[in-house]
Motif scaffolding. Structure first.
Motif, PDB file in Angstrom:
ATOM      1  N   GLY A  29      -6.823 -53.639  86.164  1.00 17.06           N
ATOM      2  CA  GLY A  29      -7.402 -53.286  84.870  1.00 17.06           C
ATOM      3  C   GLY A  29      -8.919 -53.252  84.889  1.00 17.06           C
ATOM      4  N   VAL A  30      -9.504 -53.565  86.047  1.00 19.50           N
ATOM      5  CA  VAL A  30     -10.970 -53.517  86.196  1.00 19.50           C
ATOM      6  C   VAL A  30     -11.336 -52.577  87.349  1.00 19.50           C
ATOM      7  CG1 VAL A  30     -13.042 -54.845  86.776  1.00 19.50           C
ATOM      8  CG2 VAL A  30     -11.333 -55.786  85.200  1.00 19.50           C
ATOM      9  N   ASP A 176     -10.342 -57.561  81.791  1.00 22.11           N
ATOM     10  CA  ASP A 176      -9.677 -56.825  80.706  1.00 22.11           C
ATOM     11  C   ASP A 176      -8.900 -57.764  79.785  1.00 22.11           C
ATOM     12  OD1 ASP A 176      -7.852 -57.311  82.845  1.00 22.11           O
ATOM     13  OD2 ASP A 176      -6.478 -55.837  82.003  1.00 22.11           O
ATOM     14  N   ARG A 193     -16.088 -57.324  78.770  1.00 21.64           N
ATOM     15  CA  ARG A 193     -14.662 -57.022  78.641  1.00 21.64           C
ATOM     16  C   ARG A 193     -14.463 -55.513  78.637  1.00 21.64           C
ATOM     17  NH1 ARG A 193     -10.344 -60.160  74.840  1.00 21.64           N
ATOM     18  NH2 ARG A 193      -8.494 -59.086  75.613  1.00 21.64           N
ATOM     19  N   PRO A 195     -11.645 -51.974  78.633  1.00 25.39           N
ATOM     20  CA  PRO A 195     -10.285 -51.487  78.357  1.00 25.39           C
ATOM     21  C   PRO A 195      -9.536 -51.349  79.676  1.00 25.39           C
ATOM     22  CG  PRO A 195     -11.991 -50.008  77.452  1.00 25.39           C
ATOM     23  CD  PRO A 195     -12.677 -50.940  78.383  1.00 25.39           C
ATOM     24  N   ARG A 196      -8.296 -51.822  79.719  1.00 27.56           N
ATOM     25  CA  ARG A 196      -7.590 -51.973  81.004  1.00 27.56           C
ATOM     26  C   ARG A 196      -7.270 -50.650  81.703  1.00 27.56           C
ATOM     27  NH1 ARG A 196      -2.264 -50.920  79.837  1.00 27.56           N
ATOM     28  NH2 ARG A 196      -1.856 -51.033  77.597  1.00 27.56           N
ATOM     29  N   GLY A 199     -11.536 -49.694  82.817  1.00 26.65           N
ATOM     30  CA  GLY A 199     -12.101 -50.614  83.791  1.00 26.65           C
ATOM     31  C   GLY A 199     -13.617 -50.652  83.888  1.00 26.65           C
TER      32      GLY A 199
END
Ligand code: MG
Ligand code: ZN
Length: 219
Positions: A29-30, A176, A193, A195-196, A199
């Motif tokens: 997710g990153v 994420d 942070r 969004p998955r 990233g």
């Protein structure tokens, strides 16, 4: 119980007395696309757009890059720690194909489940603190893809207090999930942070901006 698995894959000596900041990156997710039920094989490892060029920018800005990831598939017995070699080599190979400067220095993986009550699973900041020690302090580990399990103790974090100061003012944590932000907060990092499905690329301009103090977070 034991601690997280460590793979030192970059030449960490170069950071020893350099005052380089550290970018701690969650993995799924990153950097790559997360999957329901884990990324289990090298063929399931799929880079997110812009992840490689973003890591290259971190390296060119002088950051050490340390992946900190929870992978409870190991504790669940879906696969063993040796699988981390294939998975992380596949990730690094794809990054290098996109950008030769996109080199991860260190992978730290918590293999445990929540129920295992380990010291390393995020939101514990233990993996970040271990990364800090491996990169900045005299802690000799061979450069190898072979995962080495290193015992850690649960850091005392004053969750009700102010965010502690990071060892380096520019140290950053990108994730994420809320647990990523918690781990970064406990360490004192600047928090970003993402969004998955998008990233790292969504926050890279901000991380490089030294004045950006990161996202607000309430543990
Ligand atoms: Mg994640
Ligand atoms: Zn753990």
């Amino acid at each position: 119980m034991e601690g997280p698995y460590v793979q030192v894959v970059g030449a960490l000596e170069r950071y020893r007395h350099s005052n380089a900041p550290i970018a701690f990156l969650d993995r799924d997710g990153v950097i790559n696309l997360g999957r329901p039920g884990y990324v289990n094989t090298a063929s399931q490892m799929q880079l997110l757009d812009g992840a490689a060029s973003s890591i290259a920018r971190l390296k060119q800005a002088g950051y050490a890059v340390c992946v900190v990831t929870n992978q409870s598939a190991i504790s669940r017995g879906l696969w063993g720690p040796k699988r981390l070699i294939e998975l992380h080599q596949a990730l690094q190979t794809q990054l290098s194909e996109h950008d030769p400067h996109a080199v991860i220095d260190l992978f730290i993986t918590c293999p445990h489940r929540y129920e295992d009550r380990c010291s390393c699973r995020k939101p514990s900041p233990a993996m970040l603190l271990l990364g800090h020690r491996l990169i900045r302090e005299e802690m000799e580990l061979e450069t190898s893809w072979e995962p080495v399990q290193i015992p850690v103790s649960f850091p005392s974090v004053a969750w009700w207090s102010e965010k502690p100061p990071a060892p380096h003012v520019l140290d950053a944590m990108v994730g994420d999930r809320r647990s990523d932000m918690g781990a970064g907060w406990g360490y004192g990092a600047r928090l970003f942070r993402v969004p998955r499905t998008l990233g790292l690329a969504t926050v890279i301009d901000r991380i490089i901006q030294e004045e950006d103090e990161g996202d607000a977070f309430q543990p």
